[in-house]
Each structure stands twice: as C-alpha cells, then as structure tokens.
Design a protein around this motif. Structure first.
Motif, mmCIF file in Angstrom:
data_model
loop_
_atom_site.group_PDB
_atom_site.id
_atom_site.type_symbol
_atom_site.label_atom_id
_atom_site.label_comp_id
_atom_site.label_asym_id
_atom_site.label_seq_id
_atom_site.Cartn_x
_atom_site.Cartn_y
_atom_site.Cartn_z
ATOM 1 N N SER A 366 -16.206 7.023 21.063
ATOM 2 C CA SER A 366 -16.202 8.458 22.242
ATOM 3 C C SER A 366 -14.087 8.565 22.009
ATOM 4 C CB SER A 366 -16.862 8.166 23.782
ATOM 5 O OG SER A 366 -16.634 9.889 24.482
ATOM 6 N N THR A 367 -14.207 9.645 21.864
ATOM 7 C CA THR A 367 -12.508 9.982 22.452
ATOM 8 C C THR A 367 -12.367 10.412 23.718
ATOM 9 O OG1 THR A 367 -12.984 12.174 21.691
ATOM 10 C CG2 THR A 367 -12.379 10.823 19.839
ATOM 11 N N ALA A 368 -13.040 10.573 24.248
ATOM 12 C CA ALA A 368 -13.259 10.776 26.088
ATOM 13 C C ALA A 368 -12.409 9.156 26.236
ATOM 14 C CB ALA A 368 -14.494 11.008 27.003
ATOM 15 N N GLY A 369 -12.802 8.429 26.377
ATOM 16 C CA GLY A 369 -12.153 7.170 27.037
ATOM 17 C C GLY A 369 -10.985 6.343 25.711
ATOM 18 N N PHE A 370 -10.464 5.220 26.522
ATOM 19 C CA PHE A 370 -9.393 3.826 25.612
ATOM 20 C C PHE A 370 -10.011 2.526 25.633
ATOM 21 C CE2 PHE A 370 -8.560 5.183 30.325
ATOM 22 C CZ PHE A 370 -8.222 3.334 30.513
ATOM 23 N N TYR A 371 -9.256 2.114 24.981
ATOM 24 C CA TYR A 371 -9.836 0.791 25.042
ATOM 25 C C TYR A 371 -9.066 -0.139 24.704
ATOM 26 C CZ TYR A 371 -14.299 3.155 22.624
ATOM 27 O OH TYR A 371 -14.692 3.999 22.406
ATOM 28 N N TYR A 372 -9.495 -1.029 25.044
ATOM 29 C CA TYR A 372 -8.011 -2.708 24.952
ATOM 30 C C TYR A 372 -9.528 -4.002 24.009
ATOM 31 C CZ TYR A 372 -5.914 -0.630 28.828
ATOM 32 O OH TYR A 372 -5.633 0.186 29.887
ATOM 33 N N LEU A 373 -7.931 -4.267 22.581
ATOM 34 C CA LEU A 373 -8.462 -4.802 21.552
ATOM 35 C C LEU A 373 -7.183 -5.993 21.732
ATOM 36 C CD1 LEU A 373 -9.013 -1.811 19.665
ATOM 37 C CD2 LEU A 373 -9.263 -3.514 18.377
ATOM 38 N N ARG A 374 -7.689 -7.030 21.671
ATOM 39 C CA ARG A 374 -6.590 -8.607 21.420
ATOM 40 C C ARG A 374 -7.526 -9.763 20.129
ATOM 41 N NH1 ARG A 374 -8.721 -12.157 26.475
ATOM 42 N NH2 ARG A 374 -11.094 -12.096 25.966
ATOM 43 N N VAL A 375 -6.557 -10.452 20.279
ATOM 44 C CA VAL A 375 -7.097 -10.717 19.010
ATOM 45 C C VAL A 375 -6.999 -12.983 19.260
ATOM 46 C CG1 VAL A 375 -6.163 -12.474 16.526
ATOM 47 C CG2 VAL A 375 -6.398 -9.385 17.211
ATOM 48 N N GLN A 376 -8.196 -12.954 18.928
ATOM 49 C CA GLN A 376 -8.459 -14.612 19.519
ATOM 50 C C GLN A 376 -7.784 -15.503 18.198
ATOM 51 O OE1 GLN A 376 -12.188 -16.512 19.732
ATOM 52 N NE2 GLN A 376 -11.212 -17.351 21.706
ATOM 53 N N ALA A 377 -7.034 -16.437 18.183
ATOM 54 C CA ALA A 377 -6.747 -17.203 16.844
ATOM 55 C C ALA A 377 -7.206 -19.226 17.218
ATOM 56 C CB ALA A 377 -5.427 -17.126 16.634
#
Length: 627
Positions: A366-377
């Motif tokens: 969906s383009t209505a909301g937003f997201y958060y991303l992170r990288v687990q090493a």
C-alpha cells in the motif's frame, strides 16, 4: 389590604422574572395587591437580562404585583434592582475560564473595598440551538468562595455544548448585580495538558516513552489519543546550551548524543489538525553512557527505489562471516502507545543472506502508509546487532525513471507515443503521481544554433506540427509530478526524418505530362505522313507479289517493269498479267500432274536433265499459247 406571606424558602431564586399567579419563586409569594414598600429601579438602566427601567416599570404597572419576603430579600431574583434599599457591592469583572484537559477554573477580578465578601457563580447549559431561556443553576465548587478563583471541573460534563457563566458578590443579605456573562464551548477553549515521560539511558542513546495527557483520568477531553503528535525539546545541561527540537513517537530512541553528558528535555503534545498545542511536561534530565561499537553491525542503511522497485543497502566493516536478516514494521504501530518491539517481521527473500542489499518490494502493498526497516546482523558467535531504523514512505522515497518514447510521422505531424515510467503495467506510477511530460524536440542538423523547443503534455500521446520537409527531428521526454515535486531523467534521444516536399514532384509531373501531350500532338501527324510515304514507296518499289520463276526473263521488255506507266492502257496490261498468271497456274498444275504421272511410272529418282528438258517444253508450249 395586603396578604401576608405564608412562608419562605432559603433556596436560590430563579433568575428570570416570569410573572405567573399563585407560585413561589425563591421564597417570594405572588400578591394580588401593591407591595407596602416603594419600588425603585437603580442604575444601570439596562439590566443583564435586557430589561430596561421603562420596561420594568411597565411590567409592574400592567401586571399583578409581586412581593418578596422581607426576611429573604437577598434571595429575590431582582433584589439588586428592586428592593427596600440600595447596595454598595460591586459586580466582579473580567471573568475568565481556564480549561486544561477536563480541569475547569473560573477566575475574575473584584475592585471593591468591601470586607467579608464572598462570591457565588451560576451556569447555564445551552444544548443544540437553545438560546438564553435555559435554566440557570448553581455552579458547584463556586459557591460562597472567598478567593477570586474557583474550580468547577465536576460541574461540566458536556464538552461540545455552549455554556454561560456569571458570578456576583455577596455580603450577608446584600448581593451585587450579576457580572457580565462569559460564554464558552469547553472543547474549543481547552488546552492540552502535559504528557508523562519515562527515560532510560543505554548504549549512548536515550530511550523515551511518552504517555498521553489524561492517561490516568476517567473523564477525557481528548478521546483519540492516536491523533497526538509529540514535540521534544532537548539540550545539554550547561550554560551555553543549544536547544534542539524534533518530533518523536510515543516510544522512541534519541540518538546522536555525546557520551557521558547530561541532557535535559521536555515533551509537548499537539493536535495538528485542530491547530492545538499543549503544555510542556516538567523538565527531566538524564546522563548518557558510552556506545559499544560492534564491527559486524550494519551501518549506513539506505533505501534506493526506482519505479516502485525498492532495494535496501547497507555497509559492513566486519571481515568475518556475517548473516543478515532484514526486518520491517508497519508505520502506524509506532504511533500507538503500546509496545511494538515484538511486532517486527522478516522481509521474505531477505532472511539469512550474506549480501549487503535486499529487494523488499514485496512488502510494499500500500502507498497510503509508511514502513520502517532495519537490519539484524548475526556473527559466527550467534551474537546479534540491530541497525538504526529507516523510514520508508513509498511515494516519497521512490524516484521516477525516464519514460519510453516511440516516434511516427505523417504528412504534416510528428506523433510522439510515450510509455510511462515503470512500463505499462505500473499503475501506481500513473494513479498516484499524476504524471505530466516535458517533450523536447529540435532539428538535428549541422547548425548548432538550432533552437530546442519544449512542449508539456499530460497525455501519453503528443503531436508536433509545423515540420520542415526532408529534415531529421530528434525528441527526448522527461516525466515529472507536480504533487510530489519529482522529475525523471530525460529519455534516450529518438530521431526520425520528415518526408520530402511534394510540391516540386507535382510540378515536375505536370511539366512532363504537358510536354508529353505536346509531343504527341506534334508527332502524330508527322508519323502518319511518314507511314503513308513508306507504304507508297514500298508499294511502288517493293511490291508484295513477284512474277513466278518460270516467267522470269520472258518478255523482258514487256514485263520488266509491270507497274510503270506505259502507252498501253492499264486494263489491258492487267488482263495480260491475269492471263499469264492464270496460264501459269494452269501450267504449274499441268506440270505437277505430268510430273506426278511420270513419277508413278518410274521407281526411283529422275535426273536433273529430264527436269530441265521438261521445263523447256513447258516454256515453248506457253509461248505458243500467248502468241
């Protein structure tokens, strides 16, 4: 003769003067006769309820008289205007109501020098479209108070309705005129209270948790806590501190801080859609710690997106084997006041990878909301480390790629067909960005001073007119979105040559046809004349019929030129020719017959001498017949 009152009540009087027979109003008894005391109308002439002195006298003169009990005169509704004597008490002034969340405070000023003065207030609830006819009631918490403020939070429960508030001064049996009316709608004048905050210093950052205003209250002015946004102001606890402001979520991390430094902060809750800003929380201070740097942690996490294809990139300084897991969180979860630490999910296709990039387009549903991303090493010792969160707003993070261009040309128009960025299947690009196109076109010639022209269109099909024949035109197109202030790179140049000028070929064709017609008109008589002459010459010098071989040389003078004019008549010559021909034919037939007969007798070939002798006999016979 006047009637004596049968009793009175100490209950407060009704504020409105509504003459009705045989009813008590605040301890006053309706009387049919004139009261025993004189009636006066003191200043001001215009009362708070809109009644003037003349109107007051008219009512007293036209309607049955009212009489208030002398013992309860101070409770009469109009004791300040009409009574056995004047009062020196002044009305309170400058009424103000302060509302913080659901806490209501009434404040006023009193300029009188009187002692032993108390104050009592009343309020009026106007529901819907009601006017001032609603009943006035005592304001709880604001009765017989000695200060110039009172708290009446318990009295107000309707926060979206209009309220009227008034107050007066009292001293024993004396009361002042009512103050001016203060009108309010609680929700519109309410101020957002300070939020609660909890701080934790760890690994060089400060973890903060914000609780909304009215978190522990039963009655709430602000129902939708999710609509709150929080502003943080933080500064070093030093003499030359610089204040830094930023927006935070209810549960957030404040980074970019100096280690082992004391920071002070405060938080404010706001409602941007209602243009309301709240009070700041009390200032809290905390000291940061040193950050432990793990080399295998992912750093410099960034997002690259083109035509709605999203890729996450990061860097790694660790030289040993490291496994990465890319995780995402739906953006709205951070707006809630709940703990979202267990709601992170792995991105499909980005689990247990060793590369430092990942395609996470599959989670952008969906383009209505937003997201958060992170990288687990995770290193070889199974120790894990989380990178900083990266916010991804799809339509803002995405970049627009160059469109496709296809050219076609007709007699007078150059047709430009544009393929939107992302291809024909990319509906998101067309629907949400509202793409327009800048078309640049120019003549591709050796003259470098040729002007580049621009044309803006909103459709994917455009045309260019006023073309020069036999000229090479080049085109390139750029896509842009005004709503998001984004533009793509220009497409690859496409060139096409216009057809030649058709006027000159038409002129040449017309000239050729005209010349051809002229030649035909002149040549036809000449050809005809030459043809006739040819026929005459051929007829004279090359006749189509020749004399037979058996008469060649015979009658040389007579037949040497049978078609030349002679002294003899042509008819006679023709007859002779016909006779000769006839006889020749007969002779030839006879000869053939004779030869055939001779052949039947002899078997085998005959010699040439026999044939010659036969010919001679025939000639002699023919000569005799002619003579």
């Amino acid at each position: 003769m006047t009637e004596e009152p049968q009793g009175h009540s100490r209950q407060p009087a009704h504020p409105h003067f509504v003459p009705r027979p045989a009813r008590r109003r605040g301890g006053c008894l309706h009387m049919r006769s004139r009261p025993e005391f004189p009636v006066t109308v003191p200043a001001p002439a215009v009362r708070r309820d809109g009644w003037t002195a003349d109107r007051w006298r008219l009512v007293w003169g036209a309607r049955p008289w009212w009489r208030c009990c002398p013992a309860s005169w101070s409770r009469c509704p109009y004791a300040a205007q009409v009574g056995p004597g004047q009062t020196n008490l002044k009305s309170p002034q400058d009424l103000q109501v302060y509302v913080v969340n659901t806490n209501f405070t009434l404040r006023w000023n009193y300029t009188g020098n009187d002692t032993n003065v108390t104050f009592s207030a009343e309020y009026q609830l106007l529901e819907g479209f009601e006017t001032n006819d609603a009943e006035w009631k005592e304001l709880p918490g604001c009765q017989n108070v000695t200060r110039t403020e009172c708290d009446f939070s318990s009295a107000i429960t309707e926060y979206y309705d209009r309220h009227h508030v008034r107050i007066r001064a009292e001293r024993r049996e004396e009361v002042s005129p009512w103050s001016s009316i203060f009108e309010m709608t609680p929700y519109f004048i309410a101020q957002i209270g300070p939020p609660g905050i909890e701080l934790q210093s760890t690994n060089g950052v400060i973890k903060i948790k914000v609780s909304p205003p009215e978190a522990n209250q039963v009655r709430k002015m602000w129902i939708a806590h999710v609509r709150f946004k929080y502003n943080l102001v933080i500064w070093e606890n030093s003499s030359n501190a610089e204040f830094r402001s930023q927006s935070i979520f209810p549960t957030d991390i404040i980074d970019g801080l100096a280690p082992e430094t004391t920071y002070c902060l405060k938080v404010q809750a706001t409602l941007p859609l209602d243009f309301q800003e709240g009070l700041f929380s009390p200032t809290r201070c905390v000291k940061t710690t040193r950050k432990v740097n793990d080399l295998f942690c992912a750093t410099n996490v960034s997002v690259l997106a083109l035509n709605m294809k999203f890729h996450l990139h990061w860097k790694n300084q660790y030289k040993q084997h490291v496994i990465y897991n890319v995780q995402y969180l739906l953006g709205y979860l951070k707006k809630l006041h709940d703990d979202y630490s267990m709601k992170w999910q792995n991105v499909p296709g980005c689990e247990n990878i060793t590369e430092t990039q990942c395609n996470f387009s599959s989670i952008i549903t969906s383009t209505a909301g937003f997201y958060y991303l992170r990288v687990q090493a995770v290193n070889e010792y199974k120790k894990s480390c989380l990178s900083n969160d990266v916010k991804v707003d799809p339509l803002i993070a995405n970049e627009i790629g160059p469109p496709g261009v296809k050219l076609d040309i007709s007699d007078v128009l150059l047709h430009i067909q544009i393929t939107p960025p992302g291809g024909s299947e990319s509906e998101v690009m067309r629907e949400h960005y509202g793409l327009s196109y800048r078309v640049l076109y120019w003549k591709n010639s050796s003259n470098n001073e040729e002007e580049i022209k621009m044309k803006e269109i909103k459709q994917t099909i455009g045309t260019v007119s006023d073309l020069t024949p036999s000229t090479l035109y080049c085109v390139k197109v750029q896509a842009y979105s005004e709503a998001y202030n984004k533009s793509s790179h220009f497409s690859k140049e496409e060139c096409i040559k216009t057809p030649g000028d058709k006027v000159l070929p038409l002129i040449i064709l017309a000239t050729f046809v005209t010349a051809l017609i002229a030649v035909l008109l002149v040549a036809t008589p000449v050809v005809f004349a030459l043809y006739q002459a040819y026929n005459k010459i051929k007829y004279v010098f090359f006749p189509s019929c020749q004399p037979p071989l058996n008469i060649e040389g015979f009658g040389e003078q007579l037949f040497s030129s049978p078609y030349m004019s002679t002294t003899e008549e042509p008819i006679e010559n023709c007859c002779i020719i016909e006779t000769v021909i006839t006889e020749e034919v007969n002779q030839i037939d006879f000869k053939d017959y004779k030869h055939s007969k001779q052949s039947s007798r002899d078997s085998g070939n005959y010699s040439n001498d026999d044939d010659t002798s036969g010919s001679k006999v025939s000639e002699e016979t023919l000569e005799k017949e002619i003579v």
